[in-house]
Design an enzyme around this catalytic site. Structure first.
Site, PDB file in Angstrom:
ATOM      1  N   PRO A 143       0.279  -1.020  -0.017  1.00 21.53           N
ATOM      2  CA  PRO A 143       0.065  -0.192   0.037  1.00 21.53           C
ATOM      3  C   PRO A 143       0.748   1.531   0.245  1.00 21.53           C
ATOM      4  CG  PRO A 143      -0.434  -0.927   1.742  1.00 21.53           C
ATOM      5  CD  PRO A 143       0.724  -2.024   1.282  1.00 21.53           C
ATOM      6  N   ASN A 144       0.135   2.013  -1.203  1.00 20.51           N
ATOM      7  CA  ASN A 144       1.117   3.474  -1.068  1.00 20.51           C
ATOM      8  C   ASN A 144       2.006   3.562  -1.457  1.00 20.51           C
ATOM      9  OD1 ASN A 144      -1.120   4.843   0.853  1.00 20.51           O
ATOM     10  ND2 ASN A 144      -0.819   4.408   2.227  1.00 20.51           N
TER      11      ASN A 144
ATOM     12  N   ARG B 216       5.709  10.896  -2.467  1.00 18.78           N
ATOM     13  CA  ARG B 216       4.732  11.022  -1.135  1.00 18.78           C
ATOM     14  C   ARG B 216       6.231  10.730   0.019  1.00 18.78           C
ATOM     15  NH1 ARG B 216       4.784   4.550   1.296  1.00 18.78           N
ATOM     16  NH2 ARG B 216       3.955   5.069   3.048  1.00 18.78           N
TER      17      ARG B 216
ATOM     18  N   TYR C 197      10.981   8.897   2.323  1.00 25.22           N
ATOM     19  CA  TYR C 197      10.754   8.349   1.044  1.00 25.22           C
ATOM     20  C   TYR C 197      11.410   8.765  -0.711  1.00 25.22           C
ATOM     21  CZ  TYR C 197       7.623   6.037   3.929  1.00 25.22           C
ATOM     22  OH  TYR C 197       7.084   5.276   4.974  1.00 25.22           O
TER      23      TYR C 197
ATOM     24  N   ASN D  45       8.157  -5.774  -0.264  1.00 22.65           N
ATOM     25  CA  ASN D  45       7.841  -3.962   0.282  1.00 22.65           C
ATOM     26  C   ASN D  45       6.670  -4.662  -0.151  1.00 22.65           C
ATOM     27  OD1 ASN D  45       7.634  -2.092   1.306  1.00 22.65           O
ATOM     28  ND2 ASN D  45       9.179  -0.901   0.082  1.00 22.65           N
TER      29      ASN D  45
ATOM     30  N   ALA E 216       3.399  -0.714   5.056  1.00 21.35           N
ATOM     31  CA  ALA E 216       2.508  -0.489   6.457  1.00 21.35           C
ATOM     32  C   ALA E 216       1.766  -2.031   6.737  1.00 21.35           C
ATOM     33  CB  ALA E 216       1.235   0.509   6.433  1.00 21.35           C
TER      34      ALA E 216
ATOM     35  N   GLU F 114      12.517  -9.567   2.446  1.00 22.44           N
ATOM     36  CA  GLU F 114      11.701  -7.733   2.946  1.00 22.44           C
ATOM     37  C   GLU F 114      12.602  -7.251   2.395  1.00 22.44           C
ATOM     38  OE1 GLU F 114      10.537  -8.573   7.091  1.00 22.44           O
ATOM     39  OE2 GLU F 114       9.733  -6.477   7.079  1.00 22.44           O
TER      40      GLU F 114
ATOM     41  N   HIS G  43      12.674  -2.560   2.403  1.00 16.07           N
ATOM     42  CA  HIS G  43      12.359  -1.622   3.097  1.00 16.07           C
ATOM     43  C   HIS G  43      13.319   0.295   2.641  1.00 16.07           C
ATOM     44  CE1 HIS G  43       8.945  -2.980   5.837  1.00 16.07           C
ATOM     45  NE2 HIS G  43      10.291  -4.183   5.866  1.00 16.07           N
TER      46      HIS G  43
ATOM     47  N   ARG H 280      12.715   4.597  12.909  1.00 20.72           N
ATOM     48  CA  ARG H 280      11.010   5.962  12.850  1.00 20.72           C
ATOM     49  C   ARG H 280      10.537   5.745  13.588  1.00 20.72           C
ATOM     50  NH1 ARG H 280       9.159   4.892   6.854  1.00 20.72           N
ATOM     51  NH2 ARG H 280       7.818   6.896   7.633  1.00 20.72           N
TER      52      ARG H 280
HETATM   53  C1  DQA Z   1       7.987   0.674   3.882  1.00 23.36           C
HETATM   54  C2  DQA Z   1       8.365   1.110   5.600  1.00 23.36           C
HETATM   55  C3  DQA Z   1       6.506   0.913   6.056  1.00 23.36           C
HETATM   56  O1  DQA Z   1       7.018   1.165   7.695  1.00 23.36           O
HETATM   57  C4  DQA Z   1       6.010   2.008   5.840  1.00 23.36           C
HETATM   58  O2  DQA Z   1       4.144   1.872   6.234  1.00 23.36           O
HETATM   59  C5  DQA Z   1       5.421   1.951   4.058  1.00 23.36           C
HETATM   60  C6  DQA Z   1       7.377   2.242   3.429  1.00 23.36           C
HETATM   61  C7  DQA Z   1       9.177   1.042   3.187  1.00 23.36           C
HETATM   62  O3  DQA Z   1      10.018   0.868   2.218  1.00 23.36           O
HETATM   63  O4  DQA Z   1      10.372   2.113   4.036  1.00 23.36           O
HETATM   64  O5  DQA Z   1       4.379   2.276   3.249  1.00 23.36           O
HETATM   65  O6  DQA Z   1       7.839  -0.343   3.845  1.00 23.36           O
END
Ligand code: DQA
Length: 143
Positions: free
Chosen positions: A10-11, A18, A23, A74, A77, A98, A100, A107
């Site tokens: 998501p997102n 964003r 990011y 990735n 959240a 995994e 990020h 954070r």
């Molecule tokens: C994320 C880190 C997560 O905590 C966050 O909710 C994201 C992006 C990252 O790539 O740093 O959406 O996965």
């Protein structure tokens, strides 16, 4: 090698716009192109997807597991909320790295726990788009 599956949660469709201070300025399409170039050089196919829905990610992990494809995930959240993703990785016996973009441990405390980490092969966080490239290197190195 089976196609590498890169699954984004998501997102992440908003990357580039964003919270750029966290990011960065690269879009998800920029990351796809980066990985596409590396995969093409190795003669490996790339499957690259994004969804804001947990169910899509679960189905895609199951699909990758069924064909023995390595996964770079990735989960956004959902990393911090989803027992269903943990179950999907375990159930599909998928080899998952995994990733990020941000260093989640530097954070908010709610980002310090990952439900999926116990089910994955390894974790890479904090290197922006390079996190994905490092994961790809690990896959190419068969580790
Ligand atoms: C994320 C880190 C997560 O905590 C966050 O909710 C994201 C992006 C990252 O790539 O740093 O959406 O996965």
């Amino acid at each position: 090698m089976t196609a590498v599956h890169v699954l984004n949660g998501p997102n992440l469709n908003l990357l580039g716009k964003r919270e750029p201070a966290i990011y960065g300025s690269a879009s998800l399409e920029d990351i796809r192109k980066l990985l596409e170039g590396k995969c093409a050089a190795k003669g490996v196919s790339l499957v690259f997807k994004q969804s804001n829905s947990e169910g899509d990610l679960i189905s895609w992990i199951q699909e990758a597991g069924a064909v023995g494809a390595p996964v770079i995930l990735n989960a956004g959240a959902f990393t911090h909320t989803s027992i269903a993703l943990y179950d999907a990785i375990k159930g599909a016996q998928a080899t998952v790295i995994e990733v990020h973009l941000s260093n989640v441990y530097a954070r908010e405390s709610f980002r310090h726990h990952s439900y999926i980490s116990p089910a994955v092969r390894g974790i890479i966080a904090g290197f922006g788009p390079q996190s994905y490239l490092l994961a790809l290197e690990a896959i190419f190195a068969n580790i």
